[in-house]
Design a protein around this motif. Structure first.
Motif, PDB file in Angstrom:
ATOM      1  N   ASP A 114     -11.497   7.977   3.022  1.00 33.09           N
ATOM      2  CA  ASP A 114     -12.363   7.766   1.855  1.00 33.09           C
ATOM      3  C   ASP A 114     -13.664   7.017   2.162  1.00 33.09           C
ATOM      4  O   ASP A 114     -14.295   6.468   1.272  1.00 33.09           O
ATOM      5  CB  ASP A 114     -11.592   7.075   0.726  1.00 33.09           C
ATOM      6  N   TRP A 142     -13.172  -2.317   3.356  1.00 32.61           N
ATOM      7  CA  TRP A 142     -11.898  -2.981   3.658  1.00 32.61           C
ATOM      8  C   TRP A 142     -11.872  -3.469   5.098  1.00 32.61           C
ATOM      9  O   TRP A 142     -11.358  -4.559   5.393  1.00 32.61           O
ATOM     10  CB  TRP A 142     -10.759  -1.994   3.419  1.00 32.61           C
ATOM     11  N   LYS A 147     -21.035   0.421   1.254  1.00 41.96           N
ATOM     12  CA  LYS A 147     -20.656   0.948  -0.059  1.00 41.96           C
ATOM     13  C   LYS A 147     -21.465   0.170  -1.087  1.00 41.96           C
ATOM     14  O   LYS A 147     -21.520  -1.067  -1.033  1.00 41.96           O
ATOM     15  CB  LYS A 147     -19.154   0.751  -0.282  1.00 41.96           C
ATOM     16  N   TYR A 194      -3.142   0.623   1.045  1.00 44.05           N
ATOM     17  CA  TYR A 194      -4.530   0.602   1.481  1.00 44.05           C
ATOM     18  C   TYR A 194      -4.682   0.356   2.982  1.00 44.05           C
ATOM     19  O   TYR A 194      -5.737   0.620   3.551  1.00 44.05           O
ATOM     20  CB  TYR A 194      -5.352  -0.423   0.695  1.00 44.05           C
ATOM     21  N   GLU A 218     -15.160   3.043   1.079  1.00 43.26           N
ATOM     22  CA  GLU A 218     -14.054   2.202   0.628  1.00 43.26           C
ATOM     23  C   GLU A 218     -13.308   1.633   1.828  1.00 43.26           C
ATOM     24  O   GLU A 218     -12.937   0.464   1.875  1.00 43.26           O
ATOM     25  CB  GLU A 218     -13.100   3.046  -0.223  1.00 43.26           C
ATOM     26  N   ARG A 238      -9.503  -0.685  -7.066  1.00 43.24           N
ATOM     27  CA  ARG A 238      -9.929  -0.621  -5.670  1.00 43.24           C
ATOM     28  C   ARG A 238     -11.250  -1.353  -5.437  1.00 43.24           C
ATOM     29  O   ARG A 238     -11.522  -1.824  -4.319  1.00 43.24           O
ATOM     30  CB  ARG A 238     -10.041   0.827  -5.210  1.00 43.24           C
ATOM     31  N   PHE A 239     -12.103  -1.462  -6.463  1.00 42.53           N
ATOM     32  CA  PHE A 239     -13.367  -2.179  -6.292  1.00 42.53           C
ATOM     33  C   PHE A 239     -13.134  -3.648  -5.956  1.00 42.53           C
ATOM     34  O   PHE A 239     -13.910  -4.267  -5.235  1.00 42.53           O
ATOM     35  CB  PHE A 239     -14.215  -2.067  -7.562  1.00 42.53           C
TER      36      PHE A 239
END
Length: 561
Positions: A160, A167, A208, A151, A163, A375-376
């Motif tokens: 992406d 991060w 997001k 990631y 997302e 990933r959430f």
């Protein structure tokens, strides 16, 4: 002799630390090089949003213009409600900023600079956080695990959007809440910090929509802090008032539209109760992504969206972690400041993770459109790395053989395996795929990995544009493929190349375009029968011809009327 032993031990520790920092610098250097080693590909969500921007011609709110599957002679406009405007606004900001200083960038270069700037901010804020929450000896190794995880660099070769922004900017909000929680509660500055943290936390949802769950997570953390009397009532009230006010403004302005991923689109499901207890563990270093690739065809899916196959492993591993750590006291770092920081941080980090997980669990159980994807939980899970990895390391020194073996297994599972996977992915994409990436890149600088490695992407899209007219329809497998064809009428079957023949055959499209329907497809779909299923899904088109595409040797072009 005895008096010299501590000096020798210190010297060895310093040497080990230098090795760790050297590895950190090496990974940082390779990651920075990867940012510009090849043009970026675009993930499906971002591709859909950028295609909508390209086809809506300034219409607000953003809508996606495509061919109506029930009447191929007509277009339809679908409002974009699943992703916030940041998906397009942040790259546009970078584009305008670079243009203001005289740089004329194509779309691919804009995405490259967007990811590079976001990556730099994310690395800075996450390092700042790790420096506060980790002991000096553990810091280089925990940071190395973080940098090696997929990631931390994946967006250099597959962008992406939200997302990635989540991060990148989550640690800044985490640091603000952290500073508010540990500040001297007798001083006025603690109130200002709490107010600022409360106001900024709900704004994560602008990056997001699922990031909005962090507001609930931090709310739970602040409840824990006030319950344990770690913060003053004034600071707590200020955080709540500002967080509530900002969240209210966001809802009042309609920034979160109806039809977002929280909507219910499937029946109630109970398997998330088995998924959520260990999902965060597999999100910490992106082990969940690797396991999903390995278990996709081996284990049954857990969710209504044919997802979460790796989740059957989560609860057993979570129970093993609990068994290893429950009777093994964590060794405190020698630095009292670090020890104090860790202890004062625990309610914030664990509270946020618990609150986030519980709300996500509710959405999953009620059958929302959110997928069972680790990933959430990624930012919330990364935040507890300084708590989990040192604890597992210390457990490896226990005198209990079974617990020591289990600790070694878990440490390797959550560090070595995902780090090697991440480094392998970084090396493969940066040094191997980059050799033929130019053949996959269109005239606007965007890479299309579905195309032939020995082909010519620029010539491919140029041929389709010249061969077709505004009356024709072009069938595309991925939304990003529509961006170079934005002047044409597009029929989008998302991930058609990943669908089974049975799923494709079940489609039922009606009507005929005024011109010709063009299906550019990989030859693999012809060989396994899926191309025939796609043809037959267009019920009213019966006259088909097949031709080769000179600039794409692995593709064919089907034309129907």
């Amino acid at each position: 002799m005895t008096a010299e032993q501590p000096v020798t031990a210190t010297s060895q520790s310093e040497q080990v630390g230098k090795v760790g920092w050297f590895a950190v610098v090496l990974i940082l250097g390779i990651s920075a090089y990867a940012a510009f080693a090849q043009r970026p590909a675009i993930a499906t969500d971002v591709g859909t949003y950028l295609l909508a921007n390209a086809t809506s011609r300034g219409i607000k709110p953003t809508v996606l213009t495509s061919v109506d599957p029930q009447d191929l002679s007509q277009n339809r406009r679908s409002p974009i409600t699943w992703w916030p405007e940041s998906y397009g606004a942040i790259p546009e900001l970078v584009n305008k900023s670079t243009a203001a200083i005289g740089l004329n960038l194509d779309s691919g270069q804009v995405i490259q600079w967007t990811t590079f700037i976001g990556w730099g901010l994310g690395i800075f804020f996450w390092f700042w956080f790790f420096r506060l929450a980790c002991s000096p000896t553990a810091l280089p190794w925990i940071f190395l695990c973080f940098l090696s995880a997929r990631y931390s660099h994946a967006n250099f070769y597959l962008y992406d959007g939200g997302e990635f922004f989540y991060w990148s900017l989550f640690p800044a909000i985490l640091l603000l809440n952290y500073k508010a929680a540990i500040s001297d509660q007798t001083k006025r500055v603690s109130i200002y910090l709490a107010a600022g943290a409360g106001a900024m936390t709900p704004m994560l949802v602008l990056l997001k929509y699922s990031a909005g769950l962090s507001s609930v997570g931090f709310g739970v953390a602040w409840l824990w802090l006030i319950y344990t009397r770690r913060v003053s009532k004034r600071a707590f009230i200020n955080w709540c008032i500002n967080a509530g006010t900002m969240a209210g403004f966001i809802l009042w302005l309609g920034i979160i539209p109806e039809g977002n991923p929280t909507q219910v689109d499937s029946p109630i499901q109970w398997t998330p109760l088995l998924w959520i207890p260990g999902a965060w563990l597999f999100a910490m270093t992106d082990l969940g992504t690797l396991l999903n690739k390995l278990t996709l065809d081996l284990l049954p899916s857990m969710g209504n969206h044919h997802d979460g196959s790796e989740g059957w492993l989560f609860l057993p591993v979570a129970l093993l972690v609990w068994w290893v750590l429950k009777n093994h006291p964590t060794q405190s770092p020698k630095d009292e400041t670090v020890t104090s920081n860790i202890e004062r941080t625990k309610p914030l980090l664990i509270g946020h993770l618990l609150g986030f997980s519980l709300v996500l669990l509710v959405f999953l159980v009620r059958g929302s459109a959110i997928h069972m994807d680790t990933r959430f939980l990624r930012p919330a899970a990364i935040a507890v790395l300084p708590l989990i990895l040192p604890a597992l390391w210390n457990a490896c020194a226990t005198s209990h053989l079974q617990r020591r073996v289990a600790g070694l297994f878990l440490l390797a599972t959550f560090t070595l395996i995902p780090s090697l996977y991440g480094i392998a992915a970084l090396g493969d994409k940066t040094f191997i795929r980059a050799q033929y990436a130019e053949q996959l890149t269109d005239s606007d600088g965007l890479r299309h990995d579905l195309l032939s490695r020995t082909g010519d992407a620029v010539a491919f899209f140029d041929q389709l544009n010249k061969q077709t007219t505004s009356e024709d329809v072009i069938y595309i497998l991925e939304p990003t493929m529509g961006i170079p064809l934005k002047e044409r009428r597009l029929f989008m079957e998302e991930h058609a190349h990943l669908r089974t023949k049975e799923v494709l055959a079940s489609r039922n499209y009606r009507g005929t375009p005024a011109g010709t329907l063009y299906l550019p497809l990989p030859k693999q779909l012809v060989e396994d029968g899926r191309a025939e299923a796609i043809k037959n899904s267009f019920r009213d088109i019966t006259d088909w011809t097949e031709s080769t595409i000179d600039n794409q040797p692995d593709w064919i072009l089907l034309s129907g009327r």
